[in-house]
Design a protein around this motif. Structure first.
Motif, PDB file in Angstrom:
ATOM      1  N   VAL A  26      -5.222   4.729   3.280  1.00  0.00           N
ATOM      2  CA  VAL A  26      -4.925   5.917   4.078  1.00  0.00           C
ATOM      3  C   VAL A  26      -4.162   5.544   5.357  1.00  0.00           C
ATOM      4  O   VAL A  26      -4.557   4.627   6.080  1.00  0.00           O
ATOM      5  N   GLY A  27      -3.072   6.243   5.597  1.00  0.00           N
ATOM      6  CA  GLY A  27      -2.349   6.081   6.865  1.00  0.00           C
ATOM      7  C   GLY A  27      -1.367   4.933   6.917  1.00  0.00           C
ATOM      8  O   GLY A  27      -0.527   4.877   7.797  1.00  0.00           O
ATOM      9  N   ARG A  28      -1.484   3.966   5.966  1.00  0.00           N
ATOM     10  CA  ARG A  28      -0.633   2.774   6.040  1.00  0.00           C
ATOM     11  C   ARG A  28       0.190   2.613   4.764  1.00  0.00           C
ATOM     12  O   ARG A  28      -0.358   2.676   3.669  1.00  0.00           O
ATOM     13  N   ALA A  29       1.478   2.397   4.935  1.00  0.00           N
ATOM     14  CA  ALA A  29       2.340   2.116   3.785  1.00  0.00           C
ATOM     15  C   ALA A  29       2.959   0.740   3.975  1.00  0.00           C
ATOM     16  O   ALA A  29       3.318   0.362   5.090  1.00  0.00           O
ATOM     17  N   LEU A  30       3.048  -0.002   2.874  1.00  0.00           N
ATOM     18  CA  LEU A  30       3.544  -1.374   2.951  1.00  0.00           C
ATOM     19  C   LEU A  30       4.900  -1.473   2.273  1.00  0.00           C
ATOM     20  O   LEU A  30       5.047  -1.119   1.104  1.00  0.00           O
ATOM     21  N   LEU A  31       5.882  -1.912   3.052  1.00  0.00           N
ATOM     22  CA  LEU A  31       7.243  -2.048   2.537  1.00  0.00           C
ATOM     23  C   LEU A  31       7.510  -3.514   2.171  1.00  0.00           C
ATOM     24  O   LEU A  31       7.401  -4.399   3.025  1.00  0.00           O
ATOM     25  N   VAL A  53      -4.601  -7.999  -7.362  1.00  0.00           N
ATOM     26  CA  VAL A  53      -5.041  -6.964  -6.423  1.00  0.00           C
ATOM     27  C   VAL A  53      -4.497  -5.577  -6.779  1.00  0.00           C
ATOM     28  O   VAL A  53      -4.602  -4.648  -5.998  1.00  0.00           O
ATOM     29  N   GLY A  54      -3.936  -5.452  -7.974  1.00  0.00           N
ATOM     30  CA  GLY A  54      -3.490  -4.141  -8.434  1.00  0.00           C
ATOM     31  C   GLY A  54      -2.331  -3.570  -7.635  1.00  0.00           C
ATOM     32  O   GLY A  54      -2.216  -2.367  -7.460  1.00  0.00           O
ATOM     33  N   ASP A  55      -1.466  -4.441  -7.119  1.00  0.00           N
ATOM     34  CA  ASP A  55      -0.328  -3.984  -6.326  1.00  0.00           C
ATOM     35  C   ASP A  55       0.563  -3.018  -7.089  1.00  0.00           C
ATOM     36  O   ASP A  55       1.036  -2.033  -6.551  1.00  0.00           O
ATOM     37  N   ARG A  56       0.769  -3.346  -8.360  1.00  0.00           N
ATOM     38  CA  ARG A  56       1.759  -2.557  -9.105  1.00  0.00           C
ATOM     39  C   ARG A  56       1.287  -1.128  -9.356  1.00  0.00           C
ATOM     40  O   ARG A  56       2.100  -0.229  -9.532  1.00  0.00           O
ATOM     41  N   GLN A  57      -0.062  -0.914  -9.330  1.00  0.00           N
ATOM     42  CA  GLN A  57      -0.572   0.459  -9.492  1.00  0.00           C
ATOM     43  C   GLN A  57      -0.281   1.318  -8.268  1.00  0.00           C
ATOM     44  O   GLN A  57      -0.251   2.537  -8.360  1.00  0.00           O
ATOM     45  N   SER A  58      -0.164   0.680  -7.093  1.00  0.00           N
ATOM     46  CA  SER A  58      -0.048   1.486  -5.869  1.00  0.00           C
ATOM     47  C   SER A  58       1.394   1.599  -5.383  1.00  0.00           C
ATOM     48  O   SER A  58       1.648   2.023  -4.268  1.00  0.00           O
ATOM     49  N   PRO A 112       9.812   1.956  -6.000  1.00  0.00           N
ATOM     50  CA  PRO A 112       9.967   0.501  -5.983  1.00  0.00           C
ATOM     51  C   PRO A 112      10.031  -0.052  -4.550  1.00  0.00           C
ATOM     52  O   PRO A 112      10.796   0.429  -3.721  1.00  0.00           O
ATOM     53  N   GLY A 113       9.156  -1.007  -4.267  1.00  0.00           N
ATOM     54  CA  GLY A 113       9.168  -1.664  -2.962  1.00  0.00           C
ATOM     55  C   GLY A 113       8.287  -1.023  -1.904  1.00  0.00           C
ATOM     56  O   GLY A 113       8.175  -1.555  -0.811  1.00  0.00           O
ATOM     57  N   LEU A 114       7.659   0.124  -2.209  1.00  0.00           N
ATOM     58  CA  LEU A 114       6.761   0.750  -1.230  1.00  0.00           C
ATOM     59  C   LEU A 114       5.357   0.900  -1.830  1.00  0.00           C
ATOM     60  O   LEU A 114       5.170   1.622  -2.803  1.00  0.00           O
ATOM     61  N   LEU A 115       4.400   0.194  -1.243  1.00  0.00           N
ATOM     62  CA  LEU A 115       3.021   0.271  -1.716  1.00  0.00           C
ATOM     63  C   LEU A 115       2.218   1.154  -0.775  1.00  0.00           C
ATOM     64  O   LEU A 115       2.195   0.930   0.430  1.00  0.00           O
ATOM     65  N   HIS A 116       1.586   2.187  -1.345  1.00  0.00           N
ATOM     66  CA  HIS A 116       0.750   3.061  -0.520  1.00  0.00           C
ATOM     67  C   HIS A 116      -0.642   3.051  -1.117  1.00  0.00           C
ATOM     68  O   HIS A 116      -0.955   3.811  -2.016  1.00  0.00           O
ATOM     69  N   LYS A 117      -1.463   2.169  -0.583  1.00  0.00           N
ATOM     70  CA  LYS A 117      -2.767   1.915  -1.174  1.00  0.00           C
ATOM     71  C   LYS A 117      -3.873   2.450  -0.279  1.00  0.00           C
ATOM     72  O   LYS A 117      -4.890   2.909  -0.751  1.00  0.00           O
ATOM     73  N   ILE A 170      12.252   4.439   3.100  1.00  0.00           N
ATOM     74  CA  ILE A 170      12.239   5.043   4.444  1.00  0.00           C
ATOM     75  C   ILE A 170      12.152   6.568   4.331  1.00  0.00           C
ATOM     76  O   ILE A 170      11.419   7.224   5.073  1.00  0.00           O
ATOM     77  N   GLN A 171      12.886   7.122   3.339  1.00  0.00           N
ATOM     78  CA  GLN A 171      12.811   8.575   3.125  1.00  0.00           C
ATOM     79  C   GLN A 171      11.410   9.012   2.725  1.00  0.00           C
ATOM     80  O   GLN A 171      10.902  10.022   3.217  1.00  0.00           O
ATOM     81  N   ALA A 172      10.789   8.224   1.837  1.00  0.00           N
ATOM     82  CA  ALA A 172       9.430   8.567   1.396  1.00  0.00           C
ATOM     83  C   ALA A 172       8.458   8.522   2.576  1.00  0.00           C
ATOM     84  O   ALA A 172       7.564   9.372   2.692  1.00  0.00           O
ATOM     85  N   ILE A 173       8.636   7.574   3.475  1.00  0.00           N
ATOM     86  CA  ILE A 173       7.773   7.476   4.661  1.00  0.00           C
ATOM     87  C   ILE A 173       8.023   8.685   5.572  1.00  0.00           C
ATOM     88  O   ILE A 173       7.095   9.306   6.087  1.00  0.00           O
ATOM     89  N   ASP A 174       9.280   9.039   5.714  1.00  0.00           N
ATOM     90  CA  ASP A 174       9.674  10.172   6.556  1.00  0.00           C
ATOM     91  C   ASP A 174       9.053  11.474   6.046  1.00  0.00           C
ATOM     92  O   ASP A 174       8.681  12.349   6.824  1.00  0.00           O
TER      93      ASP A 174
END
Ligand SMILES: *Cc1c(COP(=O)(O)O)cnc(C)c1O
Ligand code: SF4
Length: 342
Positions: free
Chosen positions: A113-118, A97-102, A106-111, A152-156
């Protein structure tokens, strides 16, 4: 009145298991196909040791107890037993599913709009043979309160993110002390409005829904959406129903995602029973996923035509809210994709 409510809350929580029970369940889990098959009175030759070297077998007793003894086609057993079919797969890929591209950091996937996966944790309550992340390099993902800080900082710093999805692995494999700190920290980020938890724990080890977990769900400013992962009606027994009730009473919204799996749930009778049992427990069927083409799992694949036939039958028998959306994931696409897709 307030006192009565407070007292009843305490009573409910007093009946919940203490934290230690689920950790004991993980320690006592079955860790080989041989042991699992023996406990079910089945020939050990049904398993495959080279397949489990690639992705180990891991099955808590609570889950194994819901399997029918002496049935090699039991739908719960098929989800977790390593078989020779896995080693014969030549079509599946490692990162379907191309996780590593998004991965933003490390550990934060932003694939989307509006949602980030930790990637909150690499550990799971059970190892599912069809898992799309079975080859994900979890050991590289930073887990635990210190490791999460850059994410968390990147989300902030990104006000476009309004929802954080705690995923993994399984976020509920982390102790409540750390999870409650994490949720507290996320709650201080004013542009966040929802926290979502993708988990299989309440399905596999229902005692995971314990006093300390209920406490942080109840106190979160952001509403908690729990996306559970039931694939078969036999996974829902009375203990599971009780833990779903506790989650609901803590204020979580409950959704379910399933994977359509050959030999496990690829028939309308099973899907209908699953959907009915879910909505009877106030869990809304959210997604029914077409299998991600992951190496070692292609024997579970169901064709789009068959999948659509099952969905058509479900629509004719169930209330609209009880029918999941049939979707697949494509690398690089801005959302899950409805099946069929032109
Ligand atoms: C599936 C997924 C989501 C959530 O998608 P929804 O359609 O909102 O359920 C978010 N991020 C990633 C990386 C995903 O794989
Ligand atoms: S619980 Fe989820 S992430 Fe873990 S092995 Fe199963 S499908 Fe994969």
């Amino acid at each position: 009145m307030a006192e009565i409510l407070a007292a009843s809350t305490q009573l409910v929580e007093a009946s919940l298991p203490p934290t230690a029970t689920w950790q004991r369940s993980l320690k006592q889990a079955i860790r080989s196909g041989h042991q699992l098959l023996e406990s079910l009175g089945l020939p050990t030759a049904l398993g495959c040791s080279s397949a489990q070297r690639d992705f180990p077998v891991f099955v808590p007793q609570e889950y194994a107890r819901r399997m029918r003894p002496s049935d090699p086609r039991d739908p719960l057993l098929l989800q977790v037993l390593a078989t020779a079919q896995e080693t014969m797969d030549t079509a599946g890929r490692d990162d379907p599913v191309g996780d590593r591209q998004s991965e933003v950091i490390p550990g934060l996937l932003h694939k989307y709009v509006g949602r980030a996966l930790l990637i909150t944790s690499g550990a799971c309550a059970v190892h599912c043979r069809y898992c799309f992340r079975r080859h994900f390099p979890y050991h590289q993902a930073p887990v635990g309160p210190v490791g999460w800080q850059p994410a968390i900082q990147a989300i902030d710093q990104d006000a476009s993110i309004t929802e954080v999805i705690l995923s993994g692995g399984d976020p509920l494999s982390v102790v409540d002390e750390s999870l409650s700190q994490l949720v507290e920290q996320l709650n201080t980020i004013t542009h966040l409005h929802r926290i979502r938890i993708h988990t299989r724990f309440p399905v596999v080890i229902p005692s995971r829904v314990c006093q300390s977990m209920v406490a942080w769900i109840r106190s979160s400013r952001c509403p908690i959406y729990c996306v559970l992962h039931f694939n078969h009606p036999a996974e829902i027994d009375s203990e599971v129903k009780q833990s779903l009730r506790e989650l609901r009473q803590a204020g979580a919204v409950l959704l379910n995602q399933s994977v359509l799996l050959r030999g496990v749930n690829d028939c309308q009778v099973v899907q209908r029973e699953l959907c009915e049992k879910l909505v009877n427990s106030q869990v809304l069927p959210y997604y029914l996923h077409q299998l991600d083409p992951v190496r070692g799992a292609m024997h579970f694949a169901v064709s789009d035509i068959e999948a659509q036939q099952i969905l058509t039958q479900l629509r004719s028998m169930l209330p609209g809210y009880a029918v999941p959306r049939l979707v697949r994931e494509l690398a690089g696409h801005p959302s899950k994709i409805p099946v069929p897709f032109e």
